[in-house]
Design an enzyme around this catalytic site. Structure first.
Site, PDB file in Angstrom:
ATOM      1  N   CYS A   1       0.829  -1.207   0.000  1.00 20.02           N
ATOM      2  CA  CYS A   1       0.000   0.000   0.000  1.00 20.02           C
ATOM      3  C   CYS A   1       0.863   1.256   0.000  1.00 20.02           C
ATOM      4  O   CYS A   1       1.983   1.274   0.496  1.00 20.02           O
ATOM      5  CB  CYS A   1      -0.912   0.011   1.226  1.00 20.02           C
ATOM      6  SG  CYS A   1      -2.070  -1.378   1.231  1.00 20.02           S
ATOM      7  N   ASP A   2       0.299   2.325  -0.548  1.00 17.83           N
ATOM      8  CA  ASP A   2       1.005   3.599  -0.590  1.00 17.83           C
ATOM      9  C   ASP A   2       0.551   4.492   0.568  1.00 17.83           C
ATOM     10  O   ASP A   2      -0.177   4.042   1.462  1.00 17.83           O
ATOM     11  CB  ASP A   2       0.811   4.273  -1.947  1.00 17.83           C
ATOM     12  CG  ASP A   2      -0.648   4.529  -2.297  1.00 17.83           C
ATOM     13  OD1 ASP A   2      -1.489   4.609  -1.374  1.00 17.83           O
ATOM     14  OD2 ASP A   2      -0.952   4.653  -3.488  1.00 17.83           O
ATOM     15  N   LEU A   3       0.974   5.741   0.568  1.00 15.07           N
ATOM     16  CA  LEU A   3       0.633   6.658   1.654  1.00 15.07           C
ATOM     17  C   LEU A   3      -0.869   6.899   1.793  1.00 15.07           C
ATOM     18  O   LEU A   3      -1.339   7.269   2.857  1.00 15.07           O
ATOM     19  CB  LEU A   3       1.339   8.003   1.455  1.00 15.07           C
ATOM     20  CG  LEU A   3       2.844   7.990   1.699  1.00 15.07           C
ATOM     21  CD1 LEU A   3       3.458   9.332   1.330  1.00 15.07           C
ATOM     22  CD2 LEU A   3       3.139   7.654   3.145  1.00 15.07           C
TER      23      LEU A   3
END
Length: 134
Positions: free
Chosen positions: A17-19
């Site tokens: 997952c990203d930010l």
């Protein structure tokens, strides 16, 4: 779900997952690739064995449509069906979130075979995939 010839259940890992807290778009390509490799193995085809014999299956083109994001911990079903188009094996791949069956990704992955380094039709894969072609 009738059109799919193979389904693989997977789960999103935190580091994918990203930010924003959603799966980074590059990871969907990993999911679709893993599904194709598992499909091959499920039908007695080893990617490594093909390579050792001079048959390399490579991606020629990928088109992805992102629909609903996956998040950490989500389980999902990565589904595929395939068709033949000239020398291309066209994998139509969809990813559905398991909890609500929402479509998360729709992808078309065009693959080709290089036999001893030359673009070629692969009789072995044609025979193995024949029952699945649409």
């Amino acid at each position: 779900m009738d059109k799919y010839v193979y389904t693989l259940r997977l789960k999103v890992r935190d580091y994918e997952c990203d930010l924003q807290g959603i799966v980074n778009n590059a990871n969907y390509q990993h999911y679709t690739e893993h599904t194709r490799h598992e499909f091959l193995l499920a039908h007695g085809i080893s990617f490594a064995d093909l390579h050792a014999r001079g048959i390399d299956c490579v991606v020629a083109r990928i088109a992805m449509q992102f629909k609903v994001p996956l998040r950490s911990g989500d389980e999902f079903d990565s589904c595929l069906w395939l068709k033949k188009d000239g020398v291309k094996y066209v994998f139509m791949q969809d990813i559905f979130r398991a909890s609500d069956h929402k479509l998360c990704l729709r992808a078309q992955v065009d693959t080709v075979c290089l036999i001893n380094g030359r673009l070629s039709d692969c009789d072995e894969l044609n025979t193995a995939f024949a029952p699945f072609f649409r």
